[in-house]
Design an enzyme around this catalytic site. Structure first.
Site, PDB file in Angstrom:
ATOM      1  N   ARG A 184      -1.207  -1.749  -6.783  1.00  0.00           N
ATOM      2  CA  ARG A 184      -1.456  -2.913  -5.914  1.00  0.00           C
ATOM      3  C   ARG A 184      -2.431  -3.886  -6.591  1.00  0.00           C
ATOM      4  O   ARG A 184      -2.201  -5.094  -6.603  1.00  0.00           O
ATOM      5  CB  ARG A 184      -2.023  -2.416  -4.571  1.00  0.00           C
ATOM      6  CG  ARG A 184      -2.324  -3.509  -3.546  1.00  0.00           C
ATOM      7  CD  ARG A 184      -2.631  -2.829  -2.220  1.00  0.00           C
ATOM      8  NE  ARG A 184      -3.291  -3.704  -1.259  1.00  0.00           N
ATOM      9  CZ  ARG A 184      -2.646  -4.515  -0.429  1.00  0.00           C
ATOM     10  NH1 ARG A 184      -1.325  -4.591  -0.471  1.00  0.00           N
ATOM     11  NH2 ARG A 184      -3.300  -5.246   0.446  1.00  0.00           N
ATOM     12  N   ARG A 191       0.846  -1.190   0.000  1.00  0.00           N
ATOM     13  CA  ARG A 191       0.000   0.000   0.000  1.00  0.00           C
ATOM     14  C   ARG A 191       0.883   1.242   0.000  1.00  0.00           C
ATOM     15  O   ARG A 191       2.029   1.201   0.463  1.00  0.00           O
ATOM     16  CB  ARG A 191      -0.907   0.018   1.239  1.00  0.00           C
ATOM     17  CG  ARG A 191      -1.819  -1.194   1.363  1.00  0.00           C
ATOM     18  CD  ARG A 191      -2.564  -1.169   2.699  1.00  0.00           C
ATOM     19  NE  ARG A 191      -3.444  -2.318   2.840  1.00  0.00           N
ATOM     20  CZ  ARG A 191      -3.092  -3.456   3.448  1.00  0.00           C
ATOM     21  NH1 ARG A 191      -1.872  -3.586   3.969  1.00  0.00           N
ATOM     22  NH2 ARG A 191      -3.944  -4.459   3.538  1.00  0.00           N
ATOM     23  N   LYS A 208      -1.648  -3.167   8.015  1.00  0.00           N
ATOM     24  CA  LYS A 208      -2.780  -2.754   8.841  1.00  0.00           C
ATOM     25  C   LYS A 208      -2.790  -3.530  10.149  1.00  0.00           C
ATOM     26  O   LYS A 208      -2.468  -4.714  10.175  1.00  0.00           O
ATOM     27  CB  LYS A 208      -4.089  -2.999   8.091  1.00  0.00           C
ATOM     28  CG  LYS A 208      -4.350  -2.000   6.963  1.00  0.00           C
ATOM     29  CD  LYS A 208      -5.702  -2.243   6.337  1.00  0.00           C
ATOM     30  CE  LYS A 208      -6.026  -1.195   5.273  1.00  0.00           C
ATOM     31  NZ  LYS A 208      -7.340  -1.418   4.664  1.00  0.00           N
ATOM     32  N   HIS A 214      -3.054   2.941  -5.663  1.00  0.00           N
ATOM     33  CA  HIS A 214      -3.672   1.642  -5.360  1.00  0.00           C
ATOM     34  C   HIS A 214      -3.858   0.802  -6.626  1.00  0.00           C
ATOM     35  O   HIS A 214      -4.002  -0.421  -6.539  1.00  0.00           O
ATOM     36  CB  HIS A 214      -5.017   1.844  -4.649  1.00  0.00           C
ATOM     37  CG  HIS A 214      -5.225   0.887  -3.515  1.00  0.00           C
ATOM     38  ND1 HIS A 214      -4.426   0.889  -2.382  1.00  0.00           N
ATOM     39  CD2 HIS A 214      -6.106  -0.132  -3.347  1.00  0.00           C
ATOM     40  CE1 HIS A 214      -4.835  -0.067  -1.563  1.00  0.00           C
ATOM     41  NE2 HIS A 214      -5.838  -0.712  -2.127  1.00  0.00           N
ATOM     42  N   TYR A 232      -9.715 -10.717  -7.205  1.00  0.00           N
ATOM     43  CA  TYR A 232      -8.795 -10.599  -8.337  1.00  0.00           C
ATOM     44  C   TYR A 232      -8.955 -11.744  -9.334  1.00  0.00           C
ATOM     45  O   TYR A 232      -8.576 -11.605 -10.492  1.00  0.00           O
ATOM     46  CB  TYR A 232      -7.345 -10.528  -7.842  1.00  0.00           C
ATOM     47  CG  TYR A 232      -7.074  -9.285  -7.036  1.00  0.00           C
ATOM     48  CD1 TYR A 232      -7.015  -8.032  -7.655  1.00  0.00           C
ATOM     49  CD2 TYR A 232      -6.915  -9.340  -5.654  1.00  0.00           C
ATOM     50  CE1 TYR A 232      -6.797  -6.878  -6.911  1.00  0.00           C
ATOM     51  CE2 TYR A 232      -6.694  -8.198  -4.906  1.00  0.00           C
ATOM     52  CZ  TYR A 232      -6.637  -6.972  -5.547  1.00  0.00           C
ATOM     53  OH  TYR A 232      -6.424  -5.837  -4.802  1.00  0.00           O
ATOM     54  N   HIS A 268      -3.690  -9.686   3.207  1.00  0.00           N
ATOM     55  CA  HIS A 268      -5.122  -9.843   3.474  1.00  0.00           C
ATOM     56  C   HIS A 268      -5.325 -10.885   4.572  1.00  0.00           C
ATOM     57  O   HIS A 268      -4.794 -11.987   4.479  1.00  0.00           O
ATOM     58  CB  HIS A 268      -5.869 -10.308   2.211  1.00  0.00           C
ATOM     59  CG  HIS A 268      -5.978  -9.263   1.159  1.00  0.00           C
ATOM     60  ND1 HIS A 268      -6.227  -9.541  -0.175  1.00  0.00           N
ATOM     61  CD2 HIS A 268      -5.876  -7.910   1.230  1.00  0.00           C
ATOM     62  CE1 HIS A 268      -6.267  -8.418  -0.859  1.00  0.00           C
ATOM     63  NE2 HIS A 268      -6.059  -7.411  -0.036  1.00  0.00           N
TER      64      HIS A 268
END
Length: 286
Positions: free
Chosen positions: A245, A147, A171, A242, A277, A268
């Site tokens: 990514r 990110r 995150k 983004h 995706y 994730h």
């Protein structure tokens, strides 16, 4: 209520270790809710908020044009806030107990082709220190799928030069390891040897990528760089940090990478997030 909100946000930061972006988003959502409660409904006691009031608030922000994803984030922020109040015994009943999340229609991520990506990556060139830095940042962003917030927060210790991988703080302060491709490796190495010492301007800092003032990049600053190079490359579609990514994940799957590997590299927590995706690559294959 404002005091309770401050206590909750401090709890998220200190005890839960949420990212600065999440903290800002939740703070924004909850302050809007408090304003609605205190000014709109004239309720000063948090215990007086009923499910009907919550629904009225959600209806109001939906009518203001808030997207389903933003609605869900607002509801998640409220849910967390009220769980905290319940645990601290400030309230006896949670008014959100039976309120469901809004339905989010699946939106396929915006990606660009490998050829379009190549046209962007060659735009900065290597004529000066800014160009060398920008090339390294773009190559690293595409090679790792990190990110933009993770990119600008990289330190000099984030790269293992011997093995060739990044240690990324994602995150929720979750650490992950992502391999670096040879081109990104060489570009970053060149930036550190030729450009970074000049950008430091005799300052002492551990930040990997520095702006022209010798300080850490802002997300907005890097966003402008990406948008500028996409426009310079003559791309008609909108390209943002983004997009790199999304394209990273899509191109990996196209090349035969398995979903689990891509999930780990993207950071994730749930593989269902990565699965989106597969729809992109399926459409492209068709």
């Amino acid at each position: 209520m404002k005091e309770l909100l401050t206590r909750y946000l401090n709890h998220l930061l200190v005890e839960r270790g949420v990212s600065q972006n999440t903290l800002e988003s939740y703070g924004r959502d909850l302050r809007r809710f408090v304003l609605f409660i205190e000014d709109g409904k004239k309720i000063s006691d948090v215990g007086q908020v009923t499910p009907e009031v919550i629904i009225e608030y959600l209806t109001r922000i939906r009518e203001e044009g808030l997207a389903a994803n933003s609605m869900n984030r607002s509801l998640a922020a409220l849910r967390g806030f009220y769980k905290y109040l319940l645990r601290e015994k400030i309230i006896n009943e949670n008014p959100l107990a039976h309120i469901e999340l809004a339905k989010v229609w699946m939106k396929l991520p915006d990606t660009i082709s490998k050829e379009e990506m190549k046209t962007i990556l060659v735009q900065p060139g290597t004529q000066n220190i800014s160009a060398i830095r920008n090339t390294a940042m773009l190559e690293l962003l595409y090679a790792t799928g990190i990110r933009v917030s993770e990119l600008i927060n990289l330190s000099m210790n984030s790269i293992n030069w011997q093995v060739g991988f990044l240690v990324v703080m994602g995150k929720g302060s979750k650490e992950r390891i992502v391999p670096i491709g040879k081109i990104a490796y060489d570009c970053t190495r060149r930036y550190i040897e030729e450009a970074r010492p000049k950008l430091m301007q005799k300052k002492s800092t551990d930040v990997l990528f520095l702006n022209r003032f010798g300080r850490k990049f802002t997300r907005q600053g890097f966003w402008k760089i990406v948008v500028g190079y996409a426009k310079q490359a003559g791309l008609q579609k909108k390209v943002y940090p983004h997009t790199f990514r999304h394209s990273f994940a899509s191109h990996l799957l196209e090349g035969g990478a398995d979903l689990r590997t891509v999930q780990v590299m993207l950071g994730h927590s749930d593989i269902s997030t990565t699965q989106i995706y597969t729809h992109v690559t399926r459409d492209r294959l068709r």
